[in-house]
Design an enzyme around this catalytic site. Structure first.
Site, PDB file in Angstrom:
ATOM      1  N   GLU A 204       0.679  -1.451  -0.022  1.00 34.10           N
ATOM      2  CA  GLU A 204       0.025  -0.279  -0.216  1.00 34.10           C
ATOM      3  C   GLU A 204       0.743   1.278   0.111  1.00 34.10           C
ATOM      4  O   GLU A 204       0.370   2.309   0.452  1.00 34.10           O
ATOM      5  CB  GLU A 204      -0.935   0.067   0.974  1.00 34.10           C
ATOM      6  CG  GLU A 204      -1.946  -1.520   1.200  1.00 34.10           C
ATOM      7  CD  GLU A 204      -2.714  -1.294   1.989  1.00 34.10           C
ATOM      8  OE1 GLU A 204      -2.646  -0.403   2.816  1.00 34.10           O
ATOM      9  OE2 GLU A 204      -4.023  -1.665   2.145  1.00 34.10           O
ATOM     10  N   LYS A 334     -15.528  -1.255   3.182  1.00 31.33           N
ATOM     11  CA  LYS A 334     -15.185  -1.511   2.323  1.00 31.33           C
ATOM     12  C   LYS A 334     -16.394  -2.433   0.484  1.00 31.33           C
ATOM     13  O   LYS A 334     -16.333  -3.491   0.995  1.00 31.33           O
ATOM     14  CB  LYS A 334     -13.860  -3.061   1.836  1.00 31.33           C
ATOM     15  CG  LYS A 334     -12.722  -2.635   3.447  1.00 31.33           C
ATOM     16  CD  LYS A 334     -12.379  -4.327   3.480  1.00 31.33           C
ATOM     17  CE  LYS A 334     -10.660  -2.788   3.847  1.00 31.33           C
ATOM     18  NZ  LYS A 334     -10.089  -4.140   4.234  1.00 31.33           N
TER      19      LYS A 334
END
Length: 425
Positions: A204, A334
């Protein structure tokens, strides 16, 4: 509103080099929407099913079956539907799949179409996506929760905690928050180098130095914040994604060389929030430890945000149970955990109506798609985590939020410290 004329999907690559689904929807007025579907590395067992092909191609991770499901069954089922009937379209795809976790058609197939429909409808209406979904009152820019040290399943650093984040709570605007975060990120690189550690990156965009403990990683970040000219806790706070299900085995948490109970882990967290300006802890306990979450929330929930990711999997039914049991006090959002936009909307609405905070989130396997930036503003989440201020698939979301802030002009409000319970009252 225009009708859906054509639905199409293809296989593309995500930020980890794995295949994922990209869906396109075309309307009869010429409007068009396209959506890339993200994929997680540490996934909750209760998530909607991501359909993979198996076999040798792409080491079993191909998504041609999901693509074919879009191009054939889903395309036929929603052709001719009015594009602004988002809930009806999502319900039609859920019914077509016919399983509880979307395992027949694949949540990755259904979600791609769900988002692409919304984007096409927004274009047809002449509105940006955040305004189309959120209406005229969507105006709050989220605090960027920047993952600047990667551990756990996102890196080979050896540290158990998966994400160490900074939250620029003292900023006056989103653009200032982004600047502050980027400056700390670059400061951290020099701090890590000065200690002879690796400045390699995790999935990330955060650094993945080999450090001996959670506290050692936090100390690096605090030093970087101060080196950049900011005050820890006042200007920039800290947050953790523990992803504890990843190191939970045989009824124990295998954490930093020891075996711990839920009660012992709670003491670890109490000590951490006493020593560091931590405002949020995500997935501190195993995803089915309801009793442990209730006890932990009672113990420290007034001091820190306790976020359910694998625990809630953006599922309204699991969230409802958590609310009833007073387990956790915030929801990680999400879209691919549940598989449609409207189910995501329902989860966020349920959270907000019951006083739970919400944090919009990317996945470790991302694309250049910026939908979650618009969703964070549209749904009033107040927080977003989408990685470090590095790697284009992460920065794309931050840049979209800059555009939204500019479009909103004087109406834009930055959530800041008001987003967190540690600064309430």
């Amino acid at each position: 509103m225009a009708d859906i004329m054509h639905v199409f999907a293809r296989e593309i690559l995500d930020s980890r080099g794995n295949p994922t689904v990209e869906a396109e929807v075309f309307l009869d007025d010429g409007s068009h929407g396209v959506a890339g579907v993200p994929s997680g590395a540490s996934t909750g067992v209760h998530e909607a099913h991501e359909l993979r092909d198996g076999g040798e191609r792409y080491l079993g991770k191909g998504v041609l079956n999901a693509v074919n499901n879009v191009n054939e069954e889903i395309a036929d089922a929603i052709a001719g539907a009015e594009a602004d009937d988002q809930r009806l379209i999502d319900q039609a795809m859920i019914a077509l799949d016919g399983t509880e976790n979307k395992s027949r058609l694949g949540a990755n197939a259904i979600l791609g179409v769900s988002i692409a429909v919304a984007k096409a409808a927004a274009e047809s209406a002449g509105l940006p996506l955040y305004r189309y979904i959120g209406g005229p009152n969507a105006h709050v820019l989220p605090v960027p929760m920047m993952n600047i040290v990667n551990g756990g399943a996102h890196a080979d650093s050896g540290v158990d905690v998966q994400e160490f984040m900074i939250a620029p709570i003292g900023a006056e605007s989103f653009s200032e928050a982004l600047r502050m975060g980027a400056e700390v990120y670059h400061s951290l690189k020099s701090v890590i180098k000065s200690k002879g550690l690796s400045t390699g990156l995790g999935d990330e965009g955060g650094f993945a130095p080999s450090v001996e403990s959670t506290k050692a990683a936090l100390d690096l970040i605090v030093e970087a914040i101060e080196k950049a000219g900011f005050k820890p806790g006042a200007d920039i706070a800290l947050a953790l994604d523990v992803a504890s299900s990843e190191f939970y085995k045989d009824g124990k948490y295998h954490f930093e060389g020891g075996e711990h109970t839920a009660e012992e882990m709670a003491k670890v967290y109490e000590q951490l929030i006493a020593e560091y300006p931590i405002v949020s802890i995500e997935d501190p306990l195993q995803e089915d430890d309801w009793e442990g979450y209730t006890a932990l929330t009672a113990a420290i929930g007034d001091k820190v945000q306790i976020v359910g990711d694998d625990f809630f999997v953006t599922n309204p039914a699991r969230l409802k149970e958590g609310i009833e049991k007073k387990a956790a006090n915030a929801l990680l959002v999400k879209v691919n955990q549940i598989g449609t936009l409207t189910e995501t909307f329902d989860a966020v609405d349920l959270a907000h109506r019951n006083g739970y905070r919400t944090m919009m989130s990317h996945r470790s396997g991302e694309t250049e798609d910026t939908t979650i930036a618009d969703l964070a503003v549209a749904l009033g989440c107040g927080q977003i985590k989408t990685g470090a201020p590095a790697r284009s698939e992460r920065v794309a979301k931050y840049n979209q939020l800059l555009r939204i802030e500019q479009q909103l002009d004087d109406a834009a409000v930055y959530a800041g410290r008001s987003a967190f319970p540690r600064f309430q009252g």
